[in-house]
Scaffold this motif. Structure first.
Motif, PDB file in Angstrom:
ATOM      1  N   ARG A 192     -15.615  -3.508  68.597  1.00 56.64           N
ATOM      2  CA  ARG A 192     -16.162  -2.198  68.231  1.00 56.64           C
ATOM      3  C   ARG A 192     -17.587  -2.348  67.712  1.00 56.64           C
ATOM      4  O   ARG A 192     -18.462  -1.533  67.994  1.00 56.64           O
ATOM      5  CB  ARG A 192     -15.274  -1.523  67.187  1.00 56.64           C
ATOM      6  N   ASP A 251     -20.063  -2.369  70.386  1.00 55.49           N
ATOM      7  CA  ASP A 251     -20.371  -1.023  70.881  1.00 55.49           C
ATOM      8  C   ASP A 251     -21.391  -0.341  69.978  1.00 55.49           C
ATOM      9  O   ASP A 251     -22.318   0.317  70.445  1.00 55.49           O
ATOM     10  CB  ASP A 251     -19.094  -0.169  70.947  1.00 55.49           C
ATOM     11  N   VAL A 252     -21.226  -0.494  68.661  1.00 55.87           N
ATOM     12  CA  VAL A 252     -22.164   0.150  67.739  1.00 55.87           C
ATOM     13  C   VAL A 252     -23.542  -0.490  67.868  1.00 55.87           C
ATOM     14  O   VAL A 252     -24.571   0.194  67.789  1.00 55.87           O
ATOM     15  CB  VAL A 252     -21.662   0.054  66.276  1.00 55.87           C
ATOM     16  N   THR A 286     -25.061  -1.322  70.354  1.00 54.51           N
ATOM     17  CA  THR A 286     -25.845  -0.852  71.497  1.00 54.51           C
ATOM     18  C   THR A 286     -26.879   0.189  71.093  1.00 54.51           C
ATOM     19  O   THR A 286     -27.788   0.462  71.848  1.00 54.51           O
ATOM     20  CB  THR A 286     -24.947  -0.232  72.599  1.00 54.51           C
ATOM     21  N   VAL A 287     -26.770   0.761  69.894  1.00 53.74           N
ATOM     22  CA  VAL A 287     -27.793   1.721  69.470  1.00 53.74           C
ATOM     23  C   VAL A 287     -28.906   1.027  68.689  1.00 53.74           C
ATOM     24  O   VAL A 287     -29.810   1.687  68.177  1.00 53.74           O
ATOM     25  CB  VAL A 287     -27.212   2.880  68.623  1.00 53.74           C
ATOM     26  N   GLY A 288     -28.882  -0.279  68.614  1.00 54.18           N
ATOM     27  CA  GLY A 288     -29.956  -0.998  67.937  1.00 54.18           C
ATOM     28  C   GLY A 288     -29.606  -1.275  66.480  1.00 54.18           C
ATOM     29  O   GLY A 288     -28.748  -0.623  65.894  1.00 54.18           O
ATOM     30  N   GLU A 310     -30.250   1.699  63.643  1.00 54.19           N
ATOM     31  CA  GLU A 310     -29.260   2.779  63.661  1.00 54.19           C
ATOM     32  C   GLU A 310     -27.867   2.262  63.314  1.00 54.19           C
ATOM     33  O   GLU A 310     -27.087   2.952  62.649  1.00 54.19           O
ATOM     34  CB  GLU A 310     -29.243   3.468  65.035  1.00 54.19           C
ATOM     35  N   LEU A 355     -25.313   3.380  60.298  1.00 55.57           N
ATOM     36  CA  LEU A 355     -23.907   3.742  60.491  1.00 55.57           C
ATOM     37  C   LEU A 355     -22.984   2.880  59.634  1.00 55.57           C
ATOM     38  O   LEU A 355     -21.759   2.965  59.766  1.00 55.57           O
ATOM     39  CB  LEU A 355     -23.530   3.604  61.970  1.00 55.57           C
ATOM     40  N   LEU A 385     -23.045  -0.597  59.329  1.00 53.93           N
ATOM     41  CA  LEU A 385     -22.735  -1.933  59.830  1.00 53.93           C
ATOM     42  C   LEU A 385     -23.701  -2.972  59.249  1.00 53.93           C
ATOM     43  O   LEU A 385     -24.780  -2.642  58.774  1.00 53.93           O
ATOM     44  CB  LEU A 385     -22.887  -1.928  61.349  1.00 53.93           C
ATOM     45  N   ALA A 408     -23.443   5.246  54.430  1.00 53.03           N
ATOM     46  CA  ALA A 408     -23.366   5.957  55.706  1.00 53.03           C
ATOM     47  C   ALA A 408     -22.539   7.239  55.595  1.00 53.03           C
ATOM     48  O   ALA A 408     -22.668   8.141  56.405  1.00 53.03           O
ATOM     49  CB  ALA A 408     -22.784   5.044  56.788  1.00 53.03           C
ATOM     50  N   VAL A 457     -32.021   5.235  70.167  1.00 52.37           N
ATOM     51  CA  VAL A 457     -31.707   4.441  71.350  1.00 52.37           C
ATOM     52  C   VAL A 457     -30.599   5.147  72.138  1.00 52.37           C
ATOM     53  O   VAL A 457     -29.625   5.623  71.560  1.00 52.37           O
ATOM     54  CB  VAL A 457     -31.228   3.042  70.935  1.00 52.37           C
ATOM     55  N   PRO A 502     -27.822   4.326  74.593  1.00 51.41           N
ATOM     56  CA  PRO A 502     -27.146   3.193  75.227  1.00 51.41           C
ATOM     57  C   PRO A 502     -26.836   3.519  76.681  1.00 51.41           C
ATOM     58  O   PRO A 502     -26.358   4.615  76.983  1.00 51.41           O
ATOM     59  CB  PRO A 502     -25.851   3.038  74.415  1.00 51.41           C
ATOM     60  N   LEU A 538     -19.402   7.169  67.548  1.00 53.37           N
ATOM     61  CA  LEU A 538     -20.033   6.099  66.760  1.00 53.37           C
ATOM     62  C   LEU A 538     -20.331   6.582  65.340  1.00 53.37           C
ATOM     63  O   LEU A 538     -20.385   5.788  64.398  1.00 53.37           O
ATOM     64  CB  LEU A 538     -21.338   5.631  67.416  1.00 53.37           C
ATOM     65  N   PRO A 542     -18.447   4.443  59.722  1.00 53.27           N
ATOM     66  CA  PRO A 542     -18.149   4.106  58.324  1.00 53.27           C
ATOM     67  C   PRO A 542     -16.708   4.404  57.907  1.00 53.27           C
ATOM     68  O   PRO A 542     -16.264   3.949  56.856  1.00 53.27           O
ATOM     69  CB  PRO A 542     -19.140   4.961  57.533  1.00 53.27           C
ATOM     70  N   ARG A 601     -23.884  13.224  66.379  1.00 54.87           N
ATOM     71  CA  ARG A 601     -23.461  11.938  65.836  1.00 54.87           C
ATOM     72  C   ARG A 601     -23.694  11.903  64.325  1.00 54.87           C
ATOM     73  O   ARG A 601     -22.849  11.424  63.564  1.00 54.87           O
ATOM     74  CB  ARG A 601     -24.210  10.782  66.507  1.00 54.87           C
ATOM     75  N   GLN A 624     -20.805  11.799  60.980  1.00 52.26           N
ATOM     76  CA  GLN A 624     -20.763  10.878  59.843  1.00 52.26           C
ATOM     77  C   GLN A 624     -20.207  11.546  58.589  1.00 52.26           C
ATOM     78  O   GLN A 624     -19.844  10.873  57.639  1.00 52.26           O
ATOM     79  CB  GLN A 624     -22.180  10.361  59.532  1.00 52.26           C
TER      80      GLN A 624
END
Lengths: 362, 264
Positions: free
Chosen positions: A242, A245-246, A248-250, A253, A257, A259, B82, B93, B95, B106, B110, B158, B162
């Protein structure tokens, strides 16, 4: 499309979240089983696939089936072929999984498991050991370690060097600096390897055959050598599906979120490198699997790492076991190097997938 | 509706200093945003707007004090942060090949436990947000096939997923035509009212910025040079001095209208 129905059925959710579809999972398991039975049944001695399947089931405690195979055939099956096929499955799974992880971590479709110097480091280690043997004039001389250990240690030293150099000057290890450091380390070690090979021309043949990859000497010993690393690598990389996957937004970002992109990246790089080093140490350099299998999965089953990673394990395993079957049967007496087979059949297949699917590669 | 104690500030910033590669970009910024308020940071290119916003969102190291709902942002665990603040980057970005639904999902990161997966509640939140932003029909579409205006709504979705009460928007309209600019800003304003969101944005279009913001902060050279209601910040003198441009400011229905005038 159905926007008129939207008001009428607001509760209906037509879109499922990305993830591993059961049909794909079943297909992957089936592919592994087919590769397993085919790999065991075909070879210089042909065994009936049904008998092979029966003998395999007999390995499960409590199962007793009549396979119809002679004692000698059972010995060929269990002592010679089974370890080789199992090793092919493990190596294929590792390379494909590591390739997928690297592609996600570096967000680079060309990333392959050898990106950070694993291949060059293993190559130098192997060449040094073979050259040392030839220097002592006795091919049977027993070093405290053999080719697999030399390859494993060489690969890990190379990745460690890349890691250290990628952070030199107090910079962070960004994906780009790591890739560049990997290129530098690989070139340096490859140069050293070439130098050693030139000084010991008699090693060329043996080194060359290792470079092209081989599962020929596989025994249960090799399987046991690689299995713990494969298990650890598999568990760590799959646990981060997972997170990939997260990512992939750089990084920024992903941080927003909640991470730790850097932490996930380090974990994945270390795990994938370890798995690759273990695979390379028992199989030599087998190219292509680490790039082609994850991309095929991405194109066919979608861009989520939640499906790419487990499917890469299954189809990577099946792909390499079947490639090894071709390597030892297609060329008559002489085995074809498995690296040649993976590229020869993998490349055209991949081109077909690339041209017939509409999903873009990253 | 809002659970915030009266008089509490949603965002409190004092003496904010941010360095990028050893260059001081934000040099001692103070600003407050009350719960449910919309504050927009304006300023010429290089004034430090985006950098300040990213630092307030906890994405950059800084010196000084940044509190979100009374808690220092650098003391918050990442996941807690978050859940407190959502940031829409200037150009997020996109994807490759990712579907709108998965992208918005996404936003629930959190709330997903480590090694876990999204719960049914997470999926329901995403579905709600998609419905609220009129995006359900795009749920199965690939994000990279949507137009700029549609994408901006998905980025917002998105952020909303959150579940954070503080929304930071970095140039939310810079890639959009004036019709879609208004659409997106109206949407943010509606969500702010419905969900009690606090909005801190950076913007370039001064007239639009003034129409939507309760208060504005004019940043130049990394420091606050003017702050207050749009009428007090968007003055011909302020803009001439800090943007080095001649403008005419006309009184409009929803705030001052800023019209650039060619310098002879």
């Amino acid at each position: 499309m159905t926007s008129g129905l939207r008001e009428a059925q607001p509760a209906e959710r037509v879109v499922r979240p990305a993830g591993l579809r059961p049909a794909w999972l079943a297909g992957g398991i089936l592919a592994v089983l087919v590769a397993l039975v085919a790999g065991l049944a075909f070879g210089s001695v042909q065994l009936p696939p049904a008998g092979v399947a029966a003998e395999l089931l007999n390995l499960i405690p409590g199962v007793r089936l009549h396979s119809g195979l002679s004692e000698r055939e059972v010995a060929i099956l269990l002592e010679l072929r089974l370890p080789r096929v199992v090793l092919g499955l493990i190596v294929g799974a590792m390379l494909a999984l590591a390739g997928a992880a690297y592609q996600g971590v570096f967000r680079n479709p060309l990333a392959d498991p050898h990106l950070l110097g694993v291949a060059a480091g293993a190559g130098l280690g192997v060449t040094a050991v073979i050259a040392f043997r030839s220097t002592t004039g006795d091919a049977t001389v027993n070093l405290p370690f053999g080719v697999p250990v030399a390859a494993f240690v060489g690969a890990l030293i190379a990745v460690a060097l890349t890691w250290l150099l990628g952070a030199a000057g107090g910079r962070d290890r960004s994906p780009a600096t790591l890739i560049l450091a990997g290129v530098a380390v690989s070139s340096f070690l490859a140069a050293a390897q070439t130098y050693v090979m030139q000084r010991h021309v008699d090693t060329l043949r043996e080194v060359y055959s290792w470079l092209l990859g081989r599962l020929a000497t596989a025994g249960w010993h090799d399987v046991l050598l690689v299995l713990p690393y494969a298990a650890v690598t598999g568990a760590i990389v799959l646990s981060q599906r997972r997170e990939l996957d997260v990512l992939t937004v750089g990084d920024e970002e992903a941080t927003g979120l909640g991470l730790h992109p850097q932490r996930s990246r380090y974990l994945l790089i270390i795990a994938a490198s370890l798995g690759t080093a273990a695979a390379v140490s028992v199989s030599g350099l087998i190219g292509f699997v680490g790039i082609i299998v994850p991309h095929t999965m991405r194109l066919l089953a979608g861009p989520s790492y939640r499906s790419i990673l487990p499917l890469s394990v299954l189809f990577g395993a099946a792909f390499l076991a079947l490639a090894d079957l071709l390597a030892r049967t297609a060329g008559g007496q002489a085995e074809i190097p498995i690296g040649v087979v993976t590229a020869f059949f993998g490349a055209p297949f991949f081109i077909v997938v690339l041209r017939t699917t509409r999903t873009a590669a990253p | 509706m809002t659970g915030d104690p009266p008089g509490e500030r949603a965002i409190a910033v004092a003496g904010l200093k941010v360095w990028l590669e050893k260059t001081l970009i934000v040099d001692g910024v103070d600003l407050d945003v009350g719960p449910g308020e919309w504050v927009t940071i304006i300023g010429p290119n290089g004034a430090g707007k985006s950098t300040a916003l990213r630092a307030i969102g906890g994405l950059l190291p800084f010196q000084g004090l940044v509190e979100l709902n009374g808690v220092a942002v650098d003391k918050l665990q990442r996941r807690e942060r978050a859940k407190t603040v959502a940031i829409v980057a200037q150009s997020p970005v996109v994807p490759p090949a990712m579907r709108v639904f998965d992208y918005v999902l996404l936003g629930r990161t959190p709330y997903v436990p480590p090694l876990g997966r999204e719960s049914g509640a997470d999926l329901a939140v995403v579905d709600d947000v998609l419905g609220e932003l009129d995006l359900r029909r795009f749920a199965g579409r690939r994000l990279d096939t949507l137009s700029g205006g549609e994408r901006q709504r998905v980025f917002l979705a998105r952020a909303l997923a959150q579940g954070a009460r503080i929304l930071l928007l970095d140039e939310p309209t810079s890639a959009l035509d004036i019709g879609h600019q208004q659409e997106v800003l109206e949407l943010v304003d509606r969500l702010r009212a419905e969900r009690g969101l606090t909005v801190l944005a950076t913007m370039h279009d001064l007239t639009t910025a003034g129409e939507y913001a309760d208060r504005m902060v004019l940043l130049a050279g990394g420091t606050v040079v003017a702050a207050g209601p749009p009428r007090e910040v968007l003055t011909e003198a302020n803009l001439a001095k800090h943007y080095r441009v001649r403008v005419r400011v006309i009184e409009g229905d929803h705030g001052p209208l800023v019209v650039p005038v060619r310098a002879t």
